[in-house]
Scaffold this motif. Structure first.
Motif, PDB file in Angstrom:
ATOM      1  N   GLY A 183       0.802  -1.219   0.000  1.00 18.06           N
ATOM      2  CA  GLY A 183       0.000   0.000   0.000  1.00 18.06           C
ATOM      3  C   GLY A 183       0.830   1.262   0.000  1.00 18.06           C
ATOM      4  O   GLY A 183       0.294   2.357  -0.069  1.00 18.06           O
ATOM      5  N   THR A 184       2.132   1.119   0.102  1.00 16.93           N
ATOM      6  CA  THR A 184       3.030   2.262   0.064  1.00 16.93           C
ATOM      7  C   THR A 184       4.102   1.992  -0.976  1.00 16.93           C
ATOM      8  O   THR A 184       4.285   0.858  -1.410  1.00 16.93           O
ATOM      9  N   PRO A 185       4.815   3.017  -1.405  1.00 14.78           N
ATOM     10  CA  PRO A 185       5.907   2.772  -2.351  1.00 14.78           C
ATOM     11  C   PRO A 185       6.932   1.825  -1.737  1.00 14.78           C
ATOM     12  O   PRO A 185       7.205   1.898  -0.541  1.00 14.78           O
ATOM     13  N   PRO A 186       7.481   0.906  -2.545  1.00 15.07           N
ATOM     14  CA  PRO A 186       8.421  -0.056  -1.975  1.00 15.07           C
ATOM     15  C   PRO A 186       9.693   0.614  -1.463  1.00 15.07           C
ATOM     16  O   PRO A 186      10.246   1.492  -2.109  1.00 15.07           O
ATOM     17  N   MET A 187      10.092   0.205  -0.265  1.00 20.57           N
ATOM     18  CA  MET A 187      11.335   0.664   0.332  1.00 20.57           C
ATOM     19  C   MET A 187      12.081  -0.572   0.804  1.00 20.57           C
ATOM     20  O   MET A 187      11.453  -1.540   1.227  1.00 20.57           O
ATOM     21  N   PRO A 188      13.391  -0.561   0.742  1.00 22.36           N
ATOM     22  CA  PRO A 188      14.139  -1.749   1.158  1.00 22.36           C
ATOM     23  C   PRO A 188      13.824  -2.138   2.600  1.00 22.36           C
ATOM     24  O   PRO A 188      13.896  -1.320   3.500  1.00 22.36           O
ATOM     25  N   GLY A 189      13.425  -3.393   2.779  1.00 29.85           N
ATOM     26  CA  GLY A 189      13.153  -3.910   4.101  1.00 29.85           C
ATOM     27  C   GLY A 189      11.745  -3.677   4.597  1.00 29.85           C
ATOM     28  O   GLY A 189      11.325  -4.304   5.564  1.00 29.85           O
ATOM     29  N   LEU A 190      10.978  -2.787   3.971  1.00 29.72           N
ATOM     30  CA  LEU A 190       9.645  -2.481   4.479  1.00 29.72           C
ATOM     31  C   LEU A 190       8.682  -3.642   4.265  1.00 29.72           C
ATOM     32  O   LEU A 190       7.915  -3.991   5.143  1.00 29.72           O
ATOM     33  N   HIS A 191       8.721  -4.248   3.101  1.00 34.30           N
ATOM     34  CA  HIS A 191       7.754  -5.291   2.782  1.00 34.30           C
ATOM     35  C   HIS A 191       8.289  -6.692   3.071  1.00 34.30           C
ATOM     36  O   HIS A 191       7.655  -7.673   2.709  1.00 34.30           O
ATOM     37  N   ASP A 192       9.446  -6.791   3.714  1.00 39.10           N
ATOM     38  CA  ASP A 192       9.986  -8.101   4.027  1.00 39.10           C
ATOM     39  C   ASP A 192       9.249  -8.765   5.172  1.00 39.10           C
ATOM     40  O   ASP A 192       9.235  -9.978   5.293  1.00 39.10           O
ATOM     41  N   GLY A 193       8.653  -7.985   6.037  1.00 43.96           N
ATOM     42  CA  GLY A 193       8.002  -8.532   7.223  1.00 43.96           C
ATOM     43  C   GLY A 193       6.493  -8.519   7.099  1.00 43.96           C
ATOM     44  O   GLY A 193       5.917  -8.094   6.099  1.00 43.96           O
ATOM     45  N   ASP A 194       5.853  -8.997   8.144  1.00 44.50           N
ATOM     46  CA  ASP A 194       4.399  -9.034   8.220  1.00 44.50           C
ATOM     47  C   ASP A 194       3.933  -7.791   8.985  1.00 44.50           C
ATOM     48  O   ASP A 194       4.194  -7.669  10.190  1.00 44.50           O
ATOM     49  N   PRO A 195       3.246  -6.848   8.325  1.00 43.36           N
ATOM     50  CA  PRO A 195       2.866  -5.614   9.028  1.00 43.36           C
ATOM     51  C   PRO A 195       1.891  -5.856  10.174  1.00 43.36           C
ATOM     52  O   PRO A 195       1.945  -5.161  11.190  1.00 43.36           O
ATOM     53  N   ALA A 196       1.007  -6.835  10.054  1.00 47.84           N
ATOM     54  CA  ALA A 196       0.056  -7.111  11.141  1.00 47.84           C
ATOM     55  C   ALA A 196       0.798  -7.622  12.377  1.00 47.84           C
ATOM     56  O   ALA A 196       0.497  -7.211  13.505  1.00 47.84           O
ATOM     57  N   LEU A 197       1.767  -8.497  12.181  1.00 45.73           N
ATOM     58  CA  LEU A 197       2.558  -8.999  13.298  1.00 45.73           C
ATOM     59  C   LEU A 197       3.378  -7.871  13.927  1.00 45.73           C
ATOM     60  O   LEU A 197       3.453  -7.753  15.157  1.00 45.73           O
ATOM     61  N   GLY A 198       3.984  -7.030  13.092  1.00 47.62           N
ATOM     62  CA  GLY A 198       4.759  -5.901  13.610  1.00 47.62           C
ATOM     63  C   GLY A 198       3.896  -4.944  14.419  1.00 47.62           C
ATOM     64  O   GLY A 198       4.302  -4.482  15.495  1.00 47.62           O
ATOM     65  N   LEU A 199       2.697  -4.659  13.928  1.00 50.91           N
ATOM     66  CA  LEU A 199       1.780  -3.782  14.655  1.00 50.91           C
ATOM     67  C   LEU A 199       1.361  -4.428  15.975  1.00 50.91           C
ATOM     68  O   LEU A 199       1.337  -3.764  17.011  1.00 50.91           O
ATOM     69  N   THR A 200       1.067  -5.711  15.939  1.00 53.73           N
ATOM     70  CA  THR A 200       0.657  -6.411  17.153  1.00 53.73           C
ATOM     71  C   THR A 200       1.764  -6.394  18.205  1.00 53.73           C
ATOM     72  O   THR A 200       1.511  -6.117  19.383  1.00 53.73           O
ATOM     73  N   LEU A 201       2.988  -6.663  17.791  1.00 54.39           N
ATOM     74  CA  LEU A 201       4.104  -6.657  18.738  1.00 54.39           C
ATOM     75  C   LEU A 201       4.364  -5.256  19.302  1.00 54.39           C
ATOM     76  O   LEU A 201       4.644  -5.097  20.492  1.00 54.39           O
ATOM     77  N   THR A 202       4.259  -4.243  18.455  1.00 54.76           N
ATOM     78  CA  THR A 202       4.493  -2.876  18.911  1.00 54.76           C
ATOM     79  C   THR A 202       3.416  -2.428  19.890  1.00 54.76           C
ATOM     80  O   THR A 202       3.712  -1.838  20.935  1.00 54.76           O
ATOM     81  N   VAL A 203       2.162  -2.710  19.575  1.00 52.17           N
ATOM     82  CA  VAL A 203       1.060  -2.333  20.476  1.00 52.17           C
ATOM     83  C   VAL A 203       1.166  -3.112  21.785  1.00 52.17           C
ATOM     84  O   VAL A 203       0.916  -2.561  22.870  1.00 52.17           O
ATOM     85  N   THR A 204       1.583  -4.382  21.721  1.00 57.79           N
ATOM     86  CA  THR A 204       1.791  -5.159  22.946  1.00 57.79           C
ATOM     87  C   THR A 204       2.880  -4.534  23.810  1.00 57.79           C
ATOM     88  O   THR A 204       2.725  -4.424  25.039  1.00 57.79           O
ATOM     89  N   ALA A 205       3.970  -4.095  23.191  1.00 60.40           N
ATOM     90  CA  ALA A 205       5.051  -3.449  23.948  1.00 60.40           C
ATOM     91  C   ALA A 205       4.565  -2.144  24.578  1.00 60.40           C
ATOM     92  O   ALA A 205       4.901  -1.843  25.738  1.00 60.40           O
ATOM     93  N   VAL A 206       3.771  -1.381  23.853  1.00 61.39           N
ATOM     94  CA  VAL A 206       3.241  -0.123  24.400  1.00 61.39           C
ATOM     95  C   VAL A 206       2.384  -0.402  25.627  1.00 61.39           C
ATOM     96  O   VAL A 206       2.527   0.245  26.668  1.00 61.39           O
ATOM     97  N   TRP A 207       1.493  -1.386  25.550  1.00 59.07           N
ATOM     98  CA  TRP A 207       0.595  -1.646  26.669  1.00 59.07           C
ATOM     99  C   TRP A 207       1.305  -2.335  27.827  1.00 59.07           C
ATOM    100  O   TRP A 207       0.900  -2.171  28.981  1.00 59.07           O
ATOM    101  N   LEU A 208       2.380  -3.053  27.545  1.00 57.30           N
ATOM    102  CA  LEU A 208       3.196  -3.580  28.632  1.00 57.30           C
ATOM    103  C   LEU A 208       3.833  -2.424  29.411  1.00 57.30           C
ATOM    104  O   LEU A 208       3.843  -2.420  30.650  1.00 57.30           O
ATOM    105  N   LEU A 209       4.327  -1.426  28.684  1.00 57.10           N
ATOM    106  CA  LEU A 209       4.884  -0.241  29.349  1.00 57.10           C
ATOM    107  C   LEU A 209       3.808   0.535  30.105  1.00 57.10           C
ATOM    108  O   LEU A 209       4.077   1.095  31.169  1.00 57.10           O
ATOM    109  N   VAL A 210       2.597   0.580  29.571  1.00 56.12           N
ATOM    110  CA  VAL A 210       1.495   1.253  30.273  1.00 56.12           C
ATOM    111  C   VAL A 210       1.238   0.574  31.612  1.00 56.12           C
ATOM    112  O   VAL A 210       1.132   1.232  32.654  1.00 56.12           O
TER     113      VAL A 210
END
Length: 153
Positions: A98-125
């Motif tokens: 959905g965005t212009p290709p950038m090196p390394g951006l599309h190599d991962g799973d965005p849903a998993l990355g978002l889930t892990l990041t939101v989990t880290a935020v709420w752990l800090l909360v």
């Protein structure tokens, strides 16, 4: 003070003018894909101002009334950070590439990355809110201890 404000506004206005020039180079002559781009450029702020911002304000007001005092600031902060992360991840979650290709951006799973990041935020909360139970807040009821007895020297 007015001079400082004008000097601070000039770089923003220059960036805005440069953005208009770049968009004009992209959009002219008109093609069908330009209308989709205009839809994203106009629709994004309208969606944010009409839906996301009011929902965030209502949720923040409700949370501050419902939560105990040590939990208010961390939970409201976590809610705002989660909203920002969802807005940033939206183009990648909406459709693949959905965005212009950038090196390394599309190599991962965005849903998993978002889930892990939101989990880290709420752990800090949770850790931030619970720190009041482990480390009692500093109170200033008594003056700080001073050495007035000099008989030992």
């Amino acid at each position: 003070m007015r001079t400082a404000r004008a000097l601070l506004a000039l770089p923003g206005l220059a960036a805005l003018a440069w953005g208009v020039v770049l968009f004009a180079e992209y959009a002219l002559p008109l093609r069908p894909d330009v209308f989709g781009t205009v839809g994203w450029l106009v629709g994004g702020p309208i969606l944010n101002d009409a839906v996301v911002a009011p929902l965030t304000a209502v949720l923040g007001a409700a949370l501050t009334r419902l939560l105990p005092r040590p939990w208010r600031a961390p939970v409201v902060t976590g809610t705002v950070i989660t909203g920002v992360l969802l807005i940033l991840a939206f183009p990648l979650l909406w459709r693949p590439y959905g965005t212009p290709p950038m090196p390394g951006l599309h190599d991962g799973d965005p849903a998993l990355g978002l889930t892990l990041t939101v989990t880290a935020v709420w752990l800090l909360v949770v850790l931030t809110a619970l720190r009041h139970r482990v480390v009692p807040p500093i109170t200033r009821d008594a003056p700080p201890g001073t050495r007035t007895d000099r008989s030992g020297t």
